[in-house]
Enzyme design. Structure first.
Site, PDB file in Angstrom:
ATOM      1  N   TYR A   1       0.795  -1.231   0.000  1.00 38.47           N
ATOM      2  CA  TYR A   1       0.000   0.000   0.000  1.00 38.47           C
ATOM      3  C   TYR A   1       0.829   1.282   0.000  1.00 38.47           C
ATOM      4  O   TYR A   1       0.266   2.376  -0.053  1.00 38.47           O
ATOM      5  CB  TYR A   1      -0.951  -0.008   1.209  1.00 38.47           C
ATOM      6  CG  TYR A   1      -1.942  -1.139   1.154  1.00 38.47           C
ATOM      7  CD1 TYR A   1      -2.872  -1.224   0.123  1.00 38.47           C
ATOM      8  CD2 TYR A   1      -1.941  -2.151   2.110  1.00 38.47           C
ATOM      9  CE1 TYR A   1      -3.779  -2.272   0.056  1.00 38.47           C
ATOM     10  CE2 TYR A   1      -2.854  -3.206   2.051  1.00 38.47           C
ATOM     11  CZ  TYR A   1      -3.768  -3.265   1.017  1.00 38.47           C
ATOM     12  OH  TYR A   1      -4.666  -4.299   0.941  1.00 38.47           O
TER      13      TYR A   1
ATOM     14  N   HIS B   1      -8.533   2.114  -5.665  1.00 40.08           N
ATOM     15  CA  HIS B   1      -7.737   1.223  -4.819  1.00 40.08           C
ATOM     16  C   HIS B   1      -6.280   1.588  -4.980  1.00 40.08           C
ATOM     17  O   HIS B   1      -5.820   1.822  -6.113  1.00 40.08           O
ATOM     18  CB  HIS B   1      -7.940  -0.250  -5.203  1.00 40.08           C
ATOM     19  CG  HIS B   1      -9.364  -0.669  -5.076  1.00 40.08           C
ATOM     20  ND1 HIS B   1      -9.942  -0.943  -3.855  1.00 40.08           N
ATOM     21  CD2 HIS B   1     -10.340  -0.804  -5.996  1.00 40.08           C
ATOM     22  CE1 HIS B   1     -11.215  -1.231  -4.047  1.00 40.08           C
ATOM     23  NE2 HIS B   1     -11.484  -1.158  -5.330  1.00 40.08           N
TER      24      HIS B   1
HETATM   25  C1  DQA Z   1      -7.599  -1.781  -1.123  1.00 40.15           C
HETATM   26  C2  DQA Z   1      -7.608  -3.200  -1.710  1.00 40.15           C
HETATM   27  C3  DQA Z   1      -8.521  -4.110  -0.895  1.00 40.15           C
HETATM   28  O1  DQA Z   1      -8.500  -5.429  -1.456  1.00 40.15           O
HETATM   29  C4  DQA Z   1      -8.045  -4.194   0.532  1.00 40.15           C
HETATM   30  O2  DQA Z   1      -8.932  -4.975   1.303  1.00 40.15           O
HETATM   31  C5  DQA Z   1      -7.816  -2.866   1.152  1.00 40.15           C
HETATM   32  C6  DQA Z   1      -7.240  -1.790   0.349  1.00 40.15           C
HETATM   33  C7  DQA Z   1      -6.587  -0.869  -1.855  1.00 40.15           C
HETATM   34  O3  DQA Z   1      -6.685   0.356  -1.700  1.00 40.15           O
HETATM   35  O4  DQA Z   1      -5.687  -1.354  -2.537  1.00 40.15           O
HETATM   36  O5  DQA Z   1      -8.022  -2.681   2.349  1.00 40.15           O
HETATM   37  O6  DQA Z   1      -8.888  -1.220  -1.294  1.00 40.15           O
END
Ligand code: DQA
Length: 150
Positions: free
Chosen positions: A24, A101
């Site tokens: 992330y 995302h």
């Molecule tokens: C997310 C991707 C999702 O699969 C995950 O559960 C998240 C973050 C992203 O920003 O990449 O919590 O939404």
């Protein structure tokens, strides 16, 4: 005065910067809020940036957005892959919706490759980290301009 763009963030995104940085990135949610605020100002948009770990609260905010927001940018995090109730709320909003995302959900676990949110979204941005929020604001600007010209 035009309504703000609601930027809604779901569960565990309050941990950004510390949570799985290889997936992330190192930006915190506050860093992302700062980037989004600056980009919004340059695009002439107002934003209301929020995060919750609670599905019901997120749905409440989407219901509120129906009358209070110009558009919704949503990173529903894990709820993306599980919540029909969230999809129903988004569909009821009748607003432009951009799904964001940070990670590329299509390069990850198979259960992340289905999104209920996408069924309501005008467009989807994923895999571009914090930049995705800025790109989502650009997309919202273009969608709103097109709408007001119609
Ligand atoms: C997310 C991707 C999702 O699969 C995950 O559960 C998240 C973050 C992203 O920003 O990449 O919590 O939404």
């Amino acid at each position: 005065m035009t309504n703000p763009v609601y930027i809604l963030n779901g569960p565990n995104l309050n941990l950004l910067g510390h949570r799985e940085p290889a997936v992330y990135g190192r930006d915190t949610l506050d860093d992302i809020k700062g980037l989004a605020t600056a980009r919004a100002v340059s695009l002439g948009l107002a934003i209301d940036f929020r995060q919750t770990n609670d599905e019901g609260e997120l749905i409440g905010w989407i219901q509120e957005a129906r009358t209070a927001a110009a558009a919704i940018i949503v990173n529903a995090a894990g709820l993306t892959h599980t919540s029909v109730a969230l999809l129903d709320a988004l569909q009821a909003s009748e607003l432009p919706i951009v799904e964001v995302h940070l990670s590329n959900i299509f390069r990850r676990d198979s259960f992340r490759q289905h999104s209920y949110v996408s069924l309501a979204a005008t467009g989807v941005i994923c895999g571009l980290g914090a930049k995705g929020y800025e790109l989502a604001l650009e997309a919202v600007r273009a969608i709103l301009d097109k709408k007001s010209a119609a």
